[in-house]
Write a protein that holds these residues in place. Structure first.
Motif, PDB file in Angstrom:
ATOM      1  N   PRO A   1       0.283  -0.326  10.036  1.00 62.98           N
ATOM      2  CA  PRO A   1       0.549  -1.439  10.954  1.00 62.98           C
ATOM      3  C   PRO A   1       1.457  -2.465  10.299  1.00 62.98           C
ATOM      4  O   PRO A   1       1.356  -2.738   9.105  1.00 62.98           O
ATOM      5  CB  PRO A   1      -0.848  -2.006  11.232  1.00 62.98           C
ATOM      6  CG  PRO A   1      -1.790  -0.888  10.907  1.00 62.98           C
ATOM      7  CD  PRO A   1      -1.138  -0.135   9.772  1.00 62.98           C
ATOM      8  N   THR A   2       2.320  -3.055  11.081  1.00 62.43           N
ATOM      9  CA  THR A   2       3.272  -4.027  10.549  1.00 62.43           C
ATOM     10  C   THR A   2       2.540  -5.240   9.981  1.00 62.43           C
ATOM     11  O   THR A   2       1.686  -5.847  10.641  1.00 62.43           O
ATOM     12  CB  THR A   2       4.235  -4.495  11.657  1.00 62.43           C
ATOM     13  OG1 THR A   2       4.916  -3.356  12.190  1.00 62.43           O
ATOM     14  CG2 THR A   2       5.253  -5.487  11.110  1.00 62.43           C
ATOM     15  N   GLY A   3       2.892  -5.605   8.719  1.00 59.31           N
ATOM     16  CA  GLY A   3       2.337  -6.807   8.097  1.00 59.31           C
ATOM     17  C   GLY A   3       0.934  -6.638   7.560  1.00 59.31           C
ATOM     18  O   GLY A   3       0.334  -7.612   7.093  1.00 59.31           O
ATOM     19  N   VAL A   4       0.387  -5.438   7.612  1.00 60.88           N
ATOM     20  CA  VAL A   4      -0.966  -5.214   7.115  1.00 60.88           C
ATOM     21  C   VAL A   4      -0.913  -4.205   5.979  1.00 60.88           C
ATOM     22  O   VAL A   4      -0.324  -3.129   6.124  1.00 60.88           O
ATOM     23  CB  VAL A   4      -1.899  -4.702   8.230  1.00 60.88           C
ATOM     24  CG1 VAL A   4      -3.306  -4.472   7.678  1.00 60.88           C
ATOM     25  CG2 VAL A   4      -1.928  -5.678   9.395  1.00 60.88           C
ATOM     26  N   GLU A   5      -1.512  -4.558   4.830  1.00 61.02           N
ATOM     27  CA  GLU A   5      -1.580  -3.667   3.679  1.00 61.02           C
ATOM     28  C   GLU A   5      -3.038  -3.313   3.420  1.00 61.02           C
ATOM     29  O   GLU A   5      -3.937  -4.152   3.584  1.00 61.02           O
ATOM     30  CB  GLU A   5      -0.979  -4.349   2.442  1.00 61.02           C
ATOM     31  CG  GLU A   5       0.439  -4.873   2.633  1.00 61.02           C
ATOM     32  CD  GLU A   5       1.456  -3.765   2.855  1.00 61.02           C
ATOM     33  OE1 GLU A   5       1.200  -2.625   2.426  1.00 61.02           O
ATOM     34  OE2 GLU A   5       2.519  -4.048   3.455  1.00 61.02           O
ATOM     35  N   PHE A   6      -3.273  -2.068   2.994  1.00 56.69           N
ATOM     36  CA  PHE A   6      -4.632  -1.565   2.830  1.00 56.69           C
ATOM     37  C   PHE A   6      -4.885  -1.203   1.369  1.00 56.69           C
ATOM     38  O   PHE A   6      -3.983  -0.756   0.651  1.00 56.69           O
ATOM     39  CB  PHE A   6      -4.861  -0.350   3.733  1.00 56.69           C
ATOM     40  CG  PHE A   6      -4.832  -0.673   5.188  1.00 56.69           C
ATOM     41  CD1 PHE A   6      -6.002  -1.010   5.864  1.00 56.69           C
ATOM     42  CD2 PHE A   6      -3.625  -0.663   5.898  1.00 56.69           C
ATOM     43  CE1 PHE A   6      -5.970  -1.318   7.219  1.00 56.69           C
ATOM     44  CE2 PHE A   6      -3.593  -0.959   7.237  1.00 56.69           C
ATOM     45  CZ  PHE A   6      -4.769  -1.301   7.919  1.00 56.69           C
TER      46      PHE A   6
ATOM     47  N   ASP B   1       0.819  -1.213   0.000  1.00 55.51           N
ATOM     48  CA  ASP B   1       0.000   0.000   0.000  1.00 55.51           C
ATOM     49  C   ASP B   1       0.853   1.263   0.000  1.00 55.51           C
ATOM     50  O   ASP B   1       0.329   2.385  -0.004  1.00 55.51           O
ATOM     51  CB  ASP B   1      -0.983   0.002   1.180  1.00 55.51           C
ATOM     52  CG  ASP B   1      -0.293  -0.032   2.532  1.00 55.51           C
ATOM     53  OD1 ASP B   1       0.950   0.164   2.584  1.00 55.51           O
ATOM     54  OD2 ASP B   1      -0.981  -0.269   3.538  1.00 55.51           O
ATOM     55  N   GLY B   2       2.203   1.120   0.041  1.00 50.51           N
ATOM     56  CA  GLY B   2       3.094   2.279   0.012  1.00 50.51           C
ATOM     57  C   GLY B   2       3.126   3.053   1.314  1.00 50.51           C
ATOM     58  O   GLY B   2       3.749   4.117   1.379  1.00 50.51           O
TER      59      GLY B   2
END
Length: 379
Positions: free
Chosen positions: A274-279, A269-270
């Motif tokens: 949060p660590t390890g989470v992409e939106f 997501d650039g």
């Protein structure tokens, strides 16, 4: 050869010695049929006379004959339907053929009415069916030939044939049930078709009406009665010795079953976030995965996979990849190659247009799975 009926033939006499000195004189039907059936024909007259000789003291007395015993051979009605060839089919196919024979195992010439029945519960029903009778004088005997074989229409062409059990070739007919298979049938589905033959009185020809043969209620000694001798067959409601016989042919579907699933995951997501989470925010990269599987035992030919790029995302150049599990040089990665073995974006394949991702033409063998991945950026 003209067959004798009732009392118009000569009788050959055979003397048989029995225990106690009693002799039986048996009247035997003259001649022999050089044909299929070895059973005595309907209408033959059987006559025999018993005689007794004896001795009084030392003097042999004249033979004492009985009155002749005479009876007529009755008509045994016994049709036999046999399925001789099933068919393996694909969905949507036409002119699929099941092959049957109808044999007269009785002792008199018999007419035949034909009909078809499908069981109430099965995987699918055929879309339509036609009945043809093999033409032994044209085309290939035993193989369906629409140009030469005889179309039979139940209810109109009531008598399919007169079957003579004593003449080679006239005692049996080959029947083709020709059907269309619905496109909704799937691999390993089966459909049964039952060919039913009903006994008719003889004397009519193909295409003419016929009269259903009826069974006699009593046995008339000096007359020709009718008795049914057929087996139960496979038709619903059938019974032994009812003037019908039937057998079942089966269509079995053998076709490729191809499934496709698609999933997506945000891979970047650039943002630190949060660590390890992409939106899934504008600017994020989303990876799509398309899985195509042939779950059948039959090869699927000329498979083309395509996926239109949504308007809210932009395809990431050179991100498309295909992996069919073999990892050979035919696996084209990152490719707007324009070949029929690769994958790409809007390459020279008539099945793909600008803005689509997909493959060229692929063949998926039994149980083969192909996975395609590509990336897009959220606008």
């Amino acid at each position: 050869m003209k067959r004798s009926t009732r009392g118009d033939h000569p009788l050959k006499k055979v003397i048989v010695q029995l225990a106690g000195g009693v002799l039986l004189t048996l009247g035997m039907v003259g001649g022999a049929f050089a044909a299929i059936s070895t059973e005595t024909a309907s209408g033959e007259v059987v006559s025999n006379t018993a005689s007794v000789v004896y001795t009084v003291g030392t003097v042999v007395q004249d033979a004492v004959p009985s009155d002749p015993d005479v009876f007529w051979v009755d008509t045994k009605v016994d049709l036999l339907v046999t399925n001789t060839a099933d068919a393996t089919v694909i969905p949507g196919s036409e002119d699929q053929v099941l092959i049957f024979t109808v044999l007269n195992e009785g002792n008199a010439t018999q007419g035949v009415a034909l009909s078809v029945e499908e069981p109430a519960t099965e995987d699918f029903n055929v879309t339509s069916y036609l009945i043809y009778i093999d033409n032994p004088d044209a085309g290939t005997v035993g193989s369906f030939d629409v140009a030469n074989d005889i179309l039979y229409t139940p209810g109109t062409s009531v008598n399919a044939a007169d079957l003579d059990p004593y003449t080679l070739g006239d005692e049996v007919i080959t029947v083709f049930v020709v059907s269309e298979i619905p496109s909704t049938a799937v691999d390993a589905d089966t459909a049964d078709v039952i060919l039913i033959a009903q006994a008719l009185d003889a004397g009519t020809t193909v295409g003419a009406s016929g009269t259903a043969t009826t069974e006699s209620a009593t046995n008339t000694v000096l007359g020709v009665d009718v008795i049914f001798a057929d087996g139960i067959g496979t038709r619903s409601g059938g019974a032994v010795e009812d003037g019908y016989h039937s057998d079942t042919g089966t269509y079995t579907v053998a076709t490729a079953t191809v499934t496709v699933t698609k999933s997506s995951v945000v891979t970047d997501d650039g943002l630190t976030g949060p660590t390890g989470v992409e939106f899934a925010v504008p600017g994020a990269i989303v990876t799509y995965t398309i899985t195509i599987a042939n779950t059948s035992t039959t090869t699927a030919l000329e498979v083309v996979i395509s996926d239109a790029i949504p308007a809210d995302v932009t395809y990431v150049a050179n991100s498309v990849d295909i992996d069919d599990g073999t990892n050979t040089d035919t696996d084209v990665a990152d490719g707007a190659t324009g070949t029929t073995t690769g994958v790409g974006v809007a390459f020279a394949d008539p099945n793909l247009t600008v803005g689509e991702v997909g493959t060229g033409v692929l063949d998926l063998t039994a149980s083969q799975t192909v996975i395609i991945t590509f990336d897009v950026t959220i606008n």
